[in-house]
Enzyme design. Structure first.
Site, PDB file in Angstrom:
ATOM      1  N   LYS A 190       0.833  -1.217   0.000  1.00  0.00           N
ATOM      2  CA  LYS A 190       0.000   0.000   0.000  1.00  0.00           C
ATOM      3  C   LYS A 190       0.866   1.264   0.000  1.00  0.00           C
ATOM      4  CE  LYS A 190      -2.242   0.277   3.855  1.00  0.00           C
ATOM      5  NZ  LYS A 190      -1.625   1.363   4.609  1.00  0.00           N
TER       6      LYS A 190
ATOM      7  N   ARG B 189       0.103  -7.194  14.537  1.00  0.00           N
ATOM      8  CA  ARG B 189      -0.490  -6.250  13.584  1.00  0.00           C
ATOM      9  C   ARG B 189      -1.516  -6.916  12.688  1.00  0.00           C
ATOM     10  NH1 ARG B 189       4.359  -3.815  10.452  1.00  0.00           N
ATOM     11  NH2 ARG B 189       2.941  -2.289   9.599  1.00  0.00           N
TER      12      ARG B 189
ATOM     13  N   ARG C 273      11.248  -6.443   3.876  1.00  0.00           N
ATOM     14  CA  ARG C 273      11.130  -4.990   3.725  1.00  0.00           C
ATOM     15  C   ARG C 273      12.236  -4.249   4.491  1.00  0.00           C
ATOM     16  NH1 ARG C 273       5.163  -2.423   4.218  1.00  0.00           N
ATOM     17  NH2 ARG C 273       5.464  -2.428   6.465  1.00  0.00           N
TER      18      ARG C 273
ATOM     19  N   ARG D  83      -8.352   3.225  10.463  1.00  0.00           N
ATOM     20  CA  ARG D  83      -7.972   1.827  10.701  1.00  0.00           C
ATOM     21  C   ARG D  83      -9.090   1.076  11.415  1.00  0.00           C
ATOM     22  NH1 ARG D  83      -2.458   2.131   9.734  1.00  0.00           N
ATOM     23  NH2 ARG D  83      -1.216   0.569  10.776  1.00  0.00           N
TER      24      ARG D  83
ATOM     25  N   ARG E 107      12.111  -2.106  10.235  1.00  0.00           N
ATOM     26  CA  ARG E 107      11.293  -1.388  11.219  1.00  0.00           C
ATOM     27  C   ARG E 107      10.923  -2.310  12.384  1.00  0.00           C
ATOM     28  NH1 ARG E 107       6.470   1.274   7.753  1.00  0.00           N
ATOM     29  NH2 ARG E 107       5.342   0.017   9.241  1.00  0.00           N
TER      30      ARG E 107
HETATM   31  P1  AMP Z   1       1.708   2.028   9.420  1.00  0.00           P
HETATM   32  O1  AMP Z   1       2.934   2.676   8.926  1.00  0.00           O
HETATM   33  O2  AMP Z   1       0.454   2.611   8.814  1.00  0.00           O
HETATM   34  O3  AMP Z   1       1.759   0.537   9.306  1.00  0.00           O
HETATM   35  O4  AMP Z   1       1.591   2.360  10.985  1.00  0.00           O
HETATM   36  C1  AMP Z   1       2.593   1.948  11.901  1.00  0.00           C
HETATM   37  C2  AMP Z   1       2.001   1.859  13.284  1.00  0.00           C
HETATM   38  O5  AMP Z   1       1.493   3.150  13.700  1.00  0.00           O
HETATM   39  C3  AMP Z   1       0.821   0.920  13.440  1.00  0.00           C
HETATM   40  O6  AMP Z   1       1.243  -0.417  13.632  1.00  0.00           O
HETATM   41  C4  AMP Z   1       0.137   1.504  14.670  1.00  0.00           C
HETATM   42  O7  AMP Z   1       0.839   1.175  15.852  1.00  0.00           O
HETATM   43  C5  AMP Z   1       0.292   2.994  14.461  1.00  0.00           C
HETATM   44  N1  AMP Z   1      -0.828   3.549  13.664  1.00  0.00           N
HETATM   45  C6  AMP Z   1      -0.731   4.180  12.472  1.00  0.00           C
HETATM   46  N2  AMP Z   1      -1.930   4.601  12.049  1.00  0.00           N
HETATM   47  C7  AMP Z   1      -2.825   4.223  12.998  1.00  0.00           C
HETATM   48  C8  AMP Z   1      -4.237   4.357  13.126  1.00  0.00           C
HETATM   49  N3  AMP Z   1      -4.977   4.961  12.180  1.00  0.00           N
HETATM   50  N4  AMP Z   1      -4.830   3.843  14.231  1.00  0.00           N
HETATM   51  C9  AMP Z   1      -4.109   3.235  15.176  1.00  0.00           C
HETATM   52  N5  AMP Z   1      -2.776   3.060  15.121  1.00  0.00           N
HETATM   53  C10 AMP Z   1      -2.121   3.554  14.045  1.00  0.00           C
END
Ligand code: AMP
Length: 252
Positions: free
Chosen positions: A42, A205, A161, A122, A194
């Site tokens: 994505k 996750r 990744r 989310r 990461r």
């Molecule tokens: P991402 O890069 O979108 O995978 O986000 C990395 C981490 O940030 C996630 O695993 C969550 O811990 C937190 N996070 C990002 N966006 C959200 C969201 N909309 N709601 C809750 N946690 C979030």
């Protein structure tokens, strides 16, 4: 010349200004939400869409990562520090915290240049709050692009990744390798895995994604906004499919 997307206001929040200064114009500007489990690619599609349509990719994960990078010199609020603890454990940050960050950045949603929301909403509560916020700001979504892929393929993608700590560009050891192994093509610094891409965090996750995101997929489907895209193949192929789908299905 069209202004380039600049995410300063999104990443920093508060009174931070961006240089985008978009006043609208001839081109219709797009407003998309991107959905997809971690590892479906994505983020790559967000980057490609952002370049093609000249719109800001607004990722909530990037807000947390930007704060994490600053956490040593700590300007973070206690709420943000708690949010980073959730993030490091691979868990979702509570809706209340995420929503306060979004409300603080509502000007990015009103931006005449459009937007590409990546990683938000989310949960169903976040989707409902976003709907209300967009209504209050007089803007409508064009489409919700949902990238879909079987679980075993997602795991294979995540394990390879690698991210650049400086420009945040994402590489993959097999499908998108840097020119020199382990080094960012643009910044020349060492790439890293990461914390939330490590195996334990990935499992948490994926479970959180399944539980929280299924109702929100149903929410957008019921509103006629959901467009499903099979995230199979090379990033370029998925992108071509995305463009074709937008052309034929997205609301103008
Ligand atoms: P991402 O890069 O979108 O995978 O986000 C990395 C981490 O940030 C996630 O695993 C969550 O811990 C937190 N996070 C990002 N966006 C959200 C969201 N909309 N709601 C809750 N946690 C979030």
């Amino acid at each position: 010349m069209q202004p380039k997307p600049d995410r300063a206001a999104w990443l920093k929040g508060g009174n931070a200004q961006c240089n985008f200064g978009f006043e609208g114009g001839g081109q219709p500007q797009h407003r998309f939400v991107l959905l997809g489990a971690p590892g479906v690619g994505k983020g790559t599609q967000a980057e490609l869409l952002s370049q093609r349509f000249n719109i800001c990719p607004l990722s909530t994960g990037d807000i947390f990562r930007a704060s994490k990078a600053l956490a040593g010199g700590c300007e973070c609020s206690p709420a943000m520090l708690r949010a980073l603890d959730y993030m490091n454990a691979g868990a979702l940050v509570p809706d209340e915290t995420v929503l306060s960050l979004i409300v603080e950045r509502a000007k990015c949603l009103r931006c005449g240049g459009g937007f590409l929301l990546d990683g938000f909403p989310r949960t169903l509560a976040q989707a409902e709050a976003l709907e209300k916020l967009l209504e209050e700001n007089g803007v409508k979504l064009d489409a919700v692009l949902s990238y879909e892929l079987p679980l075993e393929q997602i795991v294979a993608r995540l394990s390879g990744r690698r991210t650049c700590p400086q420009c945040k560009k994402v590489f993959h050891v097999d499908s998108r390798p840097p020119r020199q192994a382990g080094i960012c093509d643009d910044c020349g610094v060492a790439l890293f895995l990461r914390d939330d891409d490590r195996p334990e965090a990935i499992r948490v996750r994926m479970a959180a994604y399944e539980q929280s995101t299924t109702p929100l997929v149903n929410f957008y489907r019921a509103k006629g906004l959901l467009i499903s895209i099979e995230a199979k193949g090379a990033p370029g192929e998925i992108f071509d499919q995305t463009l074709e789908t937008i052309r034929t299905k997205a609301k103008p």
